[in-house]
Design a protein around this motif. Structure first.
Motif, PDB file in Angstrom:
ATOM      1  N   ALA A  99      12.625  -6.536   4.150  1.00  0.00           N
ATOM      2  CA  ALA A  99      11.674  -7.611   3.852  1.00  0.00           C
ATOM      3  C   ALA A  99      10.229  -7.160   4.046  1.00  0.00           C
ATOM      4  CB  ALA A  99      11.966  -8.832   4.726  1.00  0.00           C
ATOM      5  N   SER A 100      10.014  -6.083   4.807  1.00  0.00           N
ATOM      6  CA  SER A 100       8.664  -5.558   5.050  1.00  0.00           C
ATOM      7  C   SER A 100       8.160  -4.646   3.933  1.00  0.00           C
ATOM      8  CB  SER A 100       8.637  -4.775   6.368  1.00  0.00           C
ATOM      9  OG  SER A 100       8.965  -5.602   7.446  1.00  0.00           O
ATOM     10  N   ILE A 101       9.018  -4.307   3.002  1.00  0.00           N
ATOM     11  CA  ILE A 101       8.641  -3.334   1.968  1.00  0.00           C
ATOM     12  C   ILE A 101       7.430  -3.771   1.149  1.00  0.00           C
ATOM     13  CG2 ILE A 101       9.413  -2.171  -0.149  1.00  0.00           C
ATOM     14  CD1 ILE A 101      12.193  -1.915   1.193  1.00  0.00           C
ATOM     15  N   PRO A 102       7.349  -5.009   0.660  1.00  0.00           N
ATOM     16  CA  PRO A 102       6.163  -5.375  -0.138  1.00  0.00           C
ATOM     17  C   PRO A 102       4.837  -5.222   0.619  1.00  0.00           C
ATOM     18  CG  PRO A 102       7.922  -6.953  -0.504  1.00  0.00           C
ATOM     19  CD  PRO A 102       8.352  -6.077   0.642  1.00  0.00           C
ATOM     20  N   SER A 103       4.769  -5.683   1.862  1.00  0.00           N
ATOM     21  CA  SER A 103       3.509  -5.550   2.615  1.00  0.00           C
ATOM     22  C   SER A 103       3.235  -4.099   2.969  1.00  0.00           C
ATOM     23  CB  SER A 103       3.518  -6.432   3.871  1.00  0.00           C
ATOM     24  OG  SER A 103       4.516  -6.006   4.776  1.00  0.00           O
ATOM     25  N   LEU A 104       4.284  -3.328   3.213  1.00  0.00           N
ATOM     26  CA  LEU A 104       4.105  -1.909   3.486  1.00  0.00           C
ATOM     27  C   LEU A 104       3.578  -1.193   2.250  1.00  0.00           C
ATOM     28  CD1 LEU A 104       4.374   0.604   5.247  1.00  0.00           C
ATOM     29  CD2 LEU A 104       6.776   0.733   4.530  1.00  0.00           C
ATOM     30  N   ARG A 105       4.109  -1.504   1.094  1.00  0.00           N
ATOM     31  CA  ARG A 105       3.627  -0.883  -0.143  1.00  0.00           C
ATOM     32  C   ARG A 105       2.152  -1.194  -0.364  1.00  0.00           C
ATOM     33  NH1 ARG A 105       8.867  -1.906  -3.929  1.00  0.00           N
ATOM     34  NH2 ARG A 105       9.940   0.022  -3.375  1.00  0.00           N
ATOM     35  N   ASP A 106       1.755  -2.439  -0.101  1.00  0.00           N
ATOM     36  CA  ASP A 106       0.342  -2.802  -0.228  1.00  0.00           C
ATOM     37  C   ASP A 106      -0.526  -1.969   0.712  1.00  0.00           C
ATOM     38  OD1 ASP A 106       0.998  -4.693  -2.127  1.00  0.00           O
ATOM     39  OD2 ASP A 106       0.885  -6.393  -0.733  1.00  0.00           O
ATOM     40  N   ALA A 107      -0.080  -1.819   1.961  1.00  0.00           N
ATOM     41  CA  ALA A 107      -0.845  -1.045   2.943  1.00  0.00           C
ATOM     42  C   ALA A 107      -0.941   0.422   2.531  1.00  0.00           C
ATOM     43  CB  ALA A 107      -0.204  -1.165   4.329  1.00  0.00           C
ATOM     44  N   LEU A 108       0.157   0.977   2.023  1.00  0.00           N
ATOM     45  CA  LEU A 108       0.145   2.377   1.601  1.00  0.00           C
ATOM     46  C   LEU A 108      -0.720   2.577   0.367  1.00  0.00           C
ATOM     47  CD1 LEU A 108       3.884   3.359   2.165  1.00  0.00           C
ATOM     48  CD2 LEU A 108       1.918   3.838   3.644  1.00  0.00           C
ATOM     49  N   THR A 109      -0.660   1.644  -0.573  1.00  0.00           N
ATOM     50  CA  THR A 109      -1.496   1.733  -1.773  1.00  0.00           C
ATOM     51  C   THR A 109      -2.966   1.767  -1.393  1.00  0.00           C
ATOM     52  OG1 THR A 109       0.156   0.632  -3.132  1.00  0.00           O
ATOM     53  CG2 THR A 109      -2.120   0.564  -3.924  1.00  0.00           C
ATOM     54  N   GLU A 110      -3.347   0.931  -0.441  1.00  0.00           N
ATOM     55  CA  GLU A 110      -4.737   0.909   0.023  1.00  0.00           C
ATOM     56  C   GLU A 110      -5.098   2.218   0.724  1.00  0.00           C
ATOM     57  OE1 GLU A 110      -7.379  -1.547   3.257  1.00  0.00           O
ATOM     58  OE2 GLU A 110      -5.866  -2.642   2.116  1.00  0.00           O
ATOM     59  N   ARG A 111      -4.201   2.718   1.543  1.00  0.00           N
ATOM     60  CA  ARG A 111      -4.468   3.947   2.300  1.00  0.00           C
ATOM     61  C   ARG A 111      -4.582   5.165   1.386  1.00  0.00           C
ATOM     62  NH1 ARG A 111      -4.856   4.580   8.022  1.00  0.00           N
ATOM     63  NH2 ARG A 111      -5.308   6.756   8.332  1.00  0.00           N
ATOM     64  N   TYR A 112      -3.692   5.261   0.402  1.00  0.00           N
ATOM     65  CA  TYR A 112      -3.688   6.428  -0.472  1.00  0.00           C
ATOM     66  C   TYR A 112      -4.844   6.431  -1.467  1.00  0.00           C
ATOM     67  CZ  TYR A 112       1.256   6.963   0.964  1.00  0.00           C
ATOM     68  OH  TYR A 112       2.423   7.108   1.658  1.00  0.00           O
ATOM     69  N   ALA A 113      -5.287   5.267  -1.884  1.00  0.00           N
ATOM     70  CA  ALA A 113      -6.304   5.145  -2.939  1.00  0.00           C
ATOM     71  C   ALA A 113      -5.774   5.844  -4.197  1.00  0.00           C
ATOM     72  CB  ALA A 113      -7.645   5.677  -2.480  1.00  0.00           C
ATOM     73  N   GLU A 114      -6.502   6.841  -4.690  1.00  0.00           N
ATOM     74  CA  GLU A 114      -6.085   7.543  -5.911  1.00  0.00           C
ATOM     75  C   GLU A 114      -5.205   8.761  -5.622  1.00  0.00           C
ATOM     76  OE1 GLU A 114      -6.775   6.385  -9.011  1.00  0.00           O
ATOM     77  OE2 GLU A 114      -7.626   4.671  -7.933  1.00  0.00           O
ATOM     78  N   GLN A 115      -5.018   9.097  -4.368  1.00  0.00           N
ATOM     79  CA  GLN A 115      -4.283  10.311  -3.991  1.00  0.00           C
ATOM     80  C   GLN A 115      -2.863   9.952  -3.559  1.00  0.00           C
ATOM     81  OE1 GLN A 115      -5.880  13.100  -4.645  1.00  0.00           O
ATOM     82  NE2 GLN A 115      -7.722  11.943  -5.123  1.00  0.00           N
ATOM     83  N   VAL A 116      -2.043   9.496  -4.488  1.00  0.00           N
ATOM     84  CA  VAL A 116      -0.697   9.028  -4.186  1.00  0.00           C
ATOM     85  C   VAL A 116       0.263  10.221  -4.085  1.00  0.00           C
ATOM     86  CG1 VAL A 116       1.175   7.539  -4.953  1.00  0.00           C
ATOM     87  CG2 VAL A 116      -1.193   6.880  -5.386  1.00  0.00           C
ATOM     88  N   PRO A 117       0.930  10.387  -2.934  1.00  0.00           N
ATOM     89  CA  PRO A 117       1.860  11.504  -2.778  1.00  0.00           C
ATOM     90  C   PRO A 117       3.236  11.187  -3.356  1.00  0.00           C
ATOM     91  CG  PRO A 117       1.840  10.208  -0.787  1.00  0.00           C
ATOM     92  CD  PRO A 117       0.815   9.587  -1.710  1.00  0.00           C
ATOM     93  N   ALA A 118       4.071  12.204  -3.441  1.00  0.00           N
ATOM     94  CA  ALA A 118       5.489  11.972  -3.688  1.00  0.00           C
ATOM     95  C   ALA A 118       6.020  11.231  -2.462  1.00  0.00           C
ATOM     96  CB  ALA A 118       6.211  13.309  -3.878  1.00  0.00           C
ATOM     97  N   SER A 119       7.050  10.413  -2.655  1.00  0.00           N
ATOM     98  CA  SER A 119       7.482   9.569  -1.541  1.00  0.00           C
ATOM     99  C   SER A 119       8.960   9.238  -1.628  1.00  0.00           C
ATOM    100  CB  SER A 119       6.671   8.266  -1.557  1.00  0.00           C
ATOM    101  OG  SER A 119       7.041   7.422  -0.501  1.00  0.00           O
ATOM    102  N   SER A 120       9.573   9.120  -0.463  1.00  0.00           N
ATOM    103  CA  SER A 120      10.940   8.615  -0.345  1.00  0.00           C
ATOM    104  C   SER A 120      10.915   7.519   0.703  1.00  0.00           C
ATOM    105  CB  SER A 120      11.901   9.712   0.118  1.00  0.00           C
ATOM    106  OG  SER A 120      11.937  10.768  -0.806  1.00  0.00           O
ATOM    107  N   MET A 121      11.750   6.490   0.512  1.00  0.00           N
ATOM    108  CA  MET A 121      11.874   5.430   1.506  1.00  0.00           C
ATOM    109  C   MET A 121      13.356   5.251   1.815  1.00  0.00           C
ATOM    110  SD  MET A 121      10.469   1.513   1.529  1.00  0.00           S
ATOM    111  CE  MET A 121       8.773   2.069   1.441  1.00  0.00           C
ATOM    112  N   VAL A 122      13.661   5.212   3.110  1.00  0.00           N
ATOM    113  CA  VAL A 122      15.032   5.084   3.563  1.00  0.00           C
ATOM    114  C   VAL A 122      15.106   3.880   4.501  1.00  0.00           C
ATOM    115  CG1 VAL A 122      16.924   6.247   4.777  1.00  0.00           C
ATOM    116  CG2 VAL A 122      15.280   7.601   3.457  1.00  0.00           C
TER     117      VAL A 122
END
Length: 124
Positions: A81-104
């Motif tokens: 249930a935390s995934i949507p808010s986490l994605r928002d936080a990561l999107t803000e943190r990464y800005a334009e420099q989005v890394p490859a990513s895995s989520m488990v």
């Protein structure tokens, strides 16, 4: 190529058999980081992510790298249930420099209040 094992005293020295990070050639590999011991330890997943990425940024900076050189992250999360808010936080943190990513999704981490753990790989 030699390996350099890195521990930063300001992050708290490891209490187990691991290093904060290992440098090999032009690559920096981190251990899994959590918000344990930070003000965000019992906070939301997005607040914990901010604390974790602050730690990862310190490690990268200590090796003359940066968040812009983040190649890959693996995120271990305890509550889907935390995934949507986490994605928002990561999107803000990464800005334009989005890394490859895995989520488990995991059943739990070493302390029950921890919502996530993040491993990272940086280019140097």
């Amino acid at each position: 190529m030699p390996l350099t094992r890195i521990n930063l005293p300001e992050l708290g020295l490891p209490v187990g058999p691991y290093s904060h990070a290992v440098r090999h050639g032009d690559t920096l590999y981190t251990s899994g980081f959590t918000a344990f011991g930070t003000d965000a330890q019992s906070a939301s997943a997005s607040a914990q992510a901010a604390a974790i990425f602050d730690q990862l940024e310190r490690i990268a900076t200590s090796q003359e790298s940066s968040m812009e050189k983040l190649v890959k992250v693996t995120v271990f999360i305890t509550d889907p249930a935390s995934i949507p808010s986490l994605r928002d936080a990561l999107t803000e943190r990464y800005a334009e420099q989005v890394p490859a990513s895995s989520m488990v999704i995991v059943n739990g981490l070493f302390a029950p209040e921890l919502a996530l753990e993040v491993e990272a790989i940086f280019a140097l």
